[in-house]
Design an enzyme around this catalytic site. Structure first.
Site, PDB file in Angstrom:
ATOM      1  N   GLN A  44       0.851  -1.195   0.000  1.00 41.38           N
ATOM      2  CA  GLN A  44       0.000   0.000   0.000  1.00 41.38           C
ATOM      3  C   GLN A  44       0.885   1.244   0.000  1.00 41.38           C
ATOM      4  OE1 GLN A  44      -1.721   0.663   3.811  1.00 41.38           O
ATOM      5  NE2 GLN A  44      -3.458   1.837   3.063  1.00 41.38           N
ATOM      6  N   SER A 102       4.784  -1.080   3.989  1.00 41.90           N
ATOM      7  CA  SER A 102       5.020  -2.417   4.544  1.00 41.90           C
ATOM      8  C   SER A 102       5.157  -3.428   3.412  1.00 41.90           C
ATOM      9  CB  SER A 102       3.852  -2.851   5.429  1.00 41.90           C
ATOM     10  OG  SER A 102       3.649  -1.933   6.467  1.00 41.90           O
ATOM     11  N   GLU A 123      -9.363  -1.571   5.706  1.00 43.32           N
ATOM     12  CA  GLU A 123      -8.183  -1.884   6.509  1.00 43.32           C
ATOM     13  C   GLU A 123      -8.554  -1.855   7.995  1.00 43.32           C
ATOM     14  OE1 GLU A 123      -4.998   0.983   6.219  1.00 43.32           O
ATOM     15  OE2 GLU A 123      -3.535  -0.426   7.001  1.00 43.32           O
ATOM     16  N   SER A 142      -3.373   7.180  13.175  1.00 40.40           N
ATOM     17  CA  SER A 142      -2.927   7.202  14.579  1.00 40.40           C
ATOM     18  C   SER A 142      -4.128   7.334  15.524  1.00 40.40           C
ATOM     19  CB  SER A 142      -1.968   8.380  14.795  1.00 40.40           C
ATOM     20  OG  SER A 142      -2.697   9.590  14.703  1.00 40.40           O
ATOM     21  N   GLU A 176      -4.739   9.602  17.653  1.00 40.09           N
ATOM     22  CA  GLU A 176      -5.291  10.974  17.657  1.00 40.09           C
ATOM     23  C   GLU A 176      -6.268  11.142  16.489  1.00 40.09           C
ATOM     24  OE1 GLU A 176      -2.047  10.250  17.994  1.00 40.09           O
ATOM     25  OE2 GLU A 176      -1.777  10.829  20.088  1.00 40.09           O
TER      26      GLU A 176
HETATM   27  C1  LIG Z   1       3.349  -0.626  11.478  1.00 39.34           C
HETATM   28  C2  LIG Z   1       3.039   0.395  10.422  1.00 39.34           C
HETATM   29  C3  LIG Z   1       2.763  -0.022   9.132  1.00 39.34           C
HETATM   30  C4  LIG Z   1       2.488   0.935   8.149  1.00 39.34           C
HETATM   31  N1  LIG Z   1       2.278   0.495   6.870  1.00 39.34           N
HETATM   32  C5  LIG Z   1       2.007   1.396   5.904  1.00 39.34           C
HETATM   33  C6  LIG Z   1       1.818   0.958   4.562  1.00 39.34           C
HETATM   34  O1  LIG Z   1       1.918  -0.222   4.242  1.00 39.34           O
HETATM   35  N2  LIG Z   1       1.559   1.901   3.628  1.00 39.34           N
HETATM   36  C7  LIG Z   1       1.443   3.223   3.924  1.00 39.34           C
HETATM   37  O2  LIG Z   1       1.155   4.007   3.037  1.00 39.34           O
HETATM   38  N3  LIG Z   1       1.654   3.675   5.185  1.00 39.34           N
HETATM   39  C8  LIG Z   1       1.936   2.784   6.172  1.00 39.34           C
HETATM   40  N4  LIG Z   1       2.163   3.222   7.457  1.00 39.34           N
HETATM   41  C9  LIG Z   1       2.199   4.664   7.709  1.00 39.34           C
HETATM   42  C10 LIG Z   1       1.034   5.174   8.547  1.00 39.34           C
HETATM   43  O3  LIG Z   1      -0.145   5.206   7.793  1.00 39.34           O
HETATM   44  C11 LIG Z   1       1.448   6.566   9.045  1.00 39.34           C
HETATM   45  O4  LIG Z   1       2.570   6.401   9.888  1.00 39.34           O
HETATM   46  C12 LIG Z   1       0.336   7.232   9.796  1.00 39.34           C
HETATM   47  O5  LIG Z   1      -0.714   7.596   8.937  1.00 39.34           O
HETATM   48  C13 LIG Z   1       0.828   8.508  10.548  1.00 39.34           C
HETATM   49  O6  LIG Z   1       1.475   9.344   9.645  1.00 39.34           O
HETATM   50  P1  LIG Z   1       2.956   9.913   9.959  1.00 39.34           P
HETATM   51  O7  LIG Z   1       3.827   8.759  10.326  1.00 39.34           O
HETATM   52  O8  LIG Z   1       3.351  10.765   8.811  1.00 39.34           O
HETATM   53  O9  LIG Z   1       2.791  10.784  11.262  1.00 39.34           O
HETATM   54  P2  LIG Z   1       2.242  12.299  11.342  1.00 39.34           P
HETATM   55  O10 LIG Z   1       1.015  12.427  10.516  1.00 39.34           O
HETATM   56  O11 LIG Z   1       3.380  13.225  11.047  1.00 39.34           O
HETATM   57  O12 LIG Z   1       1.857  12.388  12.840  1.00 39.34           O
HETATM   58  C14 LIG Z   1       2.815  12.616  13.883  1.00 39.34           C
HETATM   59  C15 LIG Z   1       2.078  12.749  15.198  1.00 39.34           C
HETATM   60  O13 LIG Z   1       1.178  13.896  15.135  1.00 39.34           O
HETATM   61  C16 LIG Z   1      -0.152  13.493  15.425  1.00 39.34           C
HETATM   62  N5  LIG Z   1      -1.083  14.238  14.574  1.00 39.34           N
HETATM   63  C17 LIG Z   1      -0.967  14.440  13.241  1.00 39.34           C
HETATM   64  N6  LIG Z   1      -2.026  15.163  12.785  1.00 39.34           N
HETATM   65  C18 LIG Z   1      -2.823  15.393  13.852  1.00 39.34           C
HETATM   66  C19 LIG Z   1      -4.073  16.067  14.023  1.00 39.34           C
HETATM   67  N7  LIG Z   1      -4.703  16.632  12.992  1.00 39.34           N
HETATM   68  N8  LIG Z   1      -4.613  16.103  15.263  1.00 39.34           N
HETATM   69  C20 LIG Z   1      -3.986  15.517  16.322  1.00 39.34           C
HETATM   70  N9  LIG Z   1      -2.783  14.873  16.212  1.00 39.34           N
HETATM   71  C21 LIG Z   1      -2.223  14.813  15.013  1.00 39.34           C
HETATM   72  C22 LIG Z   1      -0.217  12.021  15.084  1.00 39.34           C
HETATM   73  O14 LIG Z   1      -1.247  11.357  15.809  1.00 39.34           O
HETATM   74  C23 LIG Z   1       1.177  11.548  15.514  1.00 39.34           C
HETATM   75  O15 LIG Z   1       1.192  11.316  16.886  1.00 39.34           O
HETATM   76  C24 LIG Z   1       2.454   2.311   8.457  1.00 39.34           C
HETATM   77  C25 LIG Z   1       2.744   2.721   9.760  1.00 39.34           C
HETATM   78  C26 LIG Z   1       3.043   1.790  10.733  1.00 39.34           C
HETATM   79  C27 LIG Z   1       3.371   2.270  12.111  1.00 39.34           C
END
Ligand SMILES: Cc1cc2nc3c(=O)[nH]c(=O)nc-3n(C[C@H](O)[C@H](O)[C@H](O)COP(=O)(O)OP(=O)(O)OC[C@H]3O[C@@H](n4cnc5c(N)ncnc54)[C@H](O)[C@@H]3O)c2cc1C
Length: 390
Positions: free
Chosen positions: A123, A158, A241, A372, A374
């Protein structure tokens, strides 16, 4: 309320249980390449036995069974302690999305290889600056004749290192508002111009990857839905999902809880030195209550889907509750085994070959992946409770 299964559903369970007895998956190898080969062979065996894609239409290789039978399938797989199916993204997202939105040619081309694990899917949604705010994605696709030319970067993808196909979200109209102008493409991961770089996680695993696209040519007929209307398809994918995966994962966490309770019941043992402490007993009881609450919430959600509903924002409740209970339970598990919690796989005296600290570290990602905590709370506030947007 009668929560038992209908008599007509029990033969399905009996048949599957009997099949699993004579077709055990065998131990999972540790090395990644061996693990992938083992996972593919196991999923193919299930497919050939008629057990993969239980609720998918029979014309595309599924069993055409009911959603309840799909649930029984997951229960029996958890009961037998079978490994997670390797083509997780294809089975829980790619396939359901193609069944709902794909062209007939796309369904014919992709659904059987997904089921048989002949082609593994990943994905490609998140980017370095587009995770929670996914619609901020900047990977570009520009039409050139019959092909889109893709440039950009995805991250946290992933299983990309061994995937054959990617569900890729790209920006096709940079002038449109950010939720529009996005297109959902199916990309052959063996295309020239794709570079995959694995990322090591806190658990030591390398499931994650960075994926770079440089002038990657993607045939136009590999668009799912309409050009510039990929956002709605992405949302369907995420709801599948959250819902489908969470149902099977709550079963996996129950398997882990049962193993933990067995370890604690064997107290006093050197392997669970703290199991007799009042705090540990309260934590275990709380984990059991959480697990039961999760089960009935999942069943209630399932009932709504059986009455004709689509996966909806309520899936966020399950995803949030499950991922947080899983983390609590595993943190307590590591506490229960005391100093042994520092020993990982392969070390002498590691409890259950280091399963507990490994699972505990793995569980950290569960409150981030698929949105997440949040973000789930925001969805629940706005779309389930109808509170004003923040
Ligand atoms: C085990 C795992 C597998 C994954 N597999 C895939 C995959 O196969 N394909 C894929 O595309 N992605 C994948 N991901 C990515 C996942 O979808 C993102 O990590 C997730 O959407 C959070 O985005 P970010 O890491 O950019 O964090 P950010 O969006 O930068 O967030 C950082 C922090 O800020 C908080 N935050 C952000 N915006 C807000 C808001 N509006 N209000 C309150 N708090 C907020 C978040 O909760 C978090 O604590 C995977 C992640 C994990 C951990």
């Amino acid at each position: 309320m009668d929560l038992s299964y209908a008599p007509a559903e029990e033969p399905f369970r009996g048949e599957l249980r009997a099949w699993l007895q004579v077709n055990p998956p065998g131990p999972e190898p540790q090395a990644l390449d061996d693990w992938v080969a083992h996972g593919k062979a196991w999923q193919r065996r299930l497919y050939e036995g008629g057990w993969c894609g239980v609720s998918w239409p029979a014309e595309y290789g599924g069993r055409g069974a009911s959603l309840i039978e799909q649930i029984i399938f997951q229960e029996e797989m958890a009961r037998a302690g079978t490994p997670q199916l390797i083509n997780l993204a294809g089975l829980t997202m790619g396939g359901p999305v193609l069944i709902a939105h794909g062209t007939e040619a796309q369904k014919q081309r992709h659904l059987r290889p997904i089921l048989a694990a002949d082609e593994i899917w990943c994905q490609g949604f998140s980017e370095p600056n587009a995770g929670s705010d996914l619609a901020a994605l900047t990977t570009r696709a520009v039409l050139d004749g019959d092909h889109f030319v893709v440039n950009g970067q995805k991250v946290w993808t992933s299983f990309a290192a061994y995937a054959d196909w990617c569900m890729l979200l790209v920006r096709t109209d940079p002038t449109a508002p950010k939720h529009r102008g996005i297109t959902f493409l199916l990309v052959d991961m063996h295309s020239p111009g794709i570079t995959v770089r694995p990322l090591r996680q806190i658990s030591g695993d390398e499931d994650f990857n960075e994926v770079f696209f440089t002038d990657v040519r993607v045939p136009r007929d590999q668009v799912v839905g309409a050009v510039n209307h990929g956002w709605q398809i992405a949302i369907t994918t995420l709801m599948h999902e959250r819902q489908t995966l969470t149902f099977s994962r709550q079963l996996q966490s129950r398997v882990a809880l049962d193993a933990l309770l067995a370890l604690a019941r064997a107290w006093p043992t050197p392997q669970a030195p703290l199991a007799g402490r009042p705090l540990a007993r309260q934590q275990l009881a709380a984990a059991y209550i959480d697990s039961e609450a999760m089960k009935y919430t999942a069943l209630r959600h399932l009932t709504r889907v059986l009455r004709g509903g689509e996966p909806g924002p309520e899936g966020s409740l399950e995803k949030l509750f499950w991922s947080e209970l899983f983390q609590r339970m595993l943190e307590n598990a590591v506490g229960l085994i005391g100093p042994f919690g520092q020993l990982v796989a392969g070390e002498p005296d590691a409890v259950d070959d280091g399963r507990w600290p490994h699972l505990m570290l793995y569980s950290r990602g569960r409150t981030i992946a698929a949105g997440s905590s949040e973000i789930q709370r925001t969805i629940i506030a706005e779309r389930v409770l109808g509170l004003p947007r923040g």
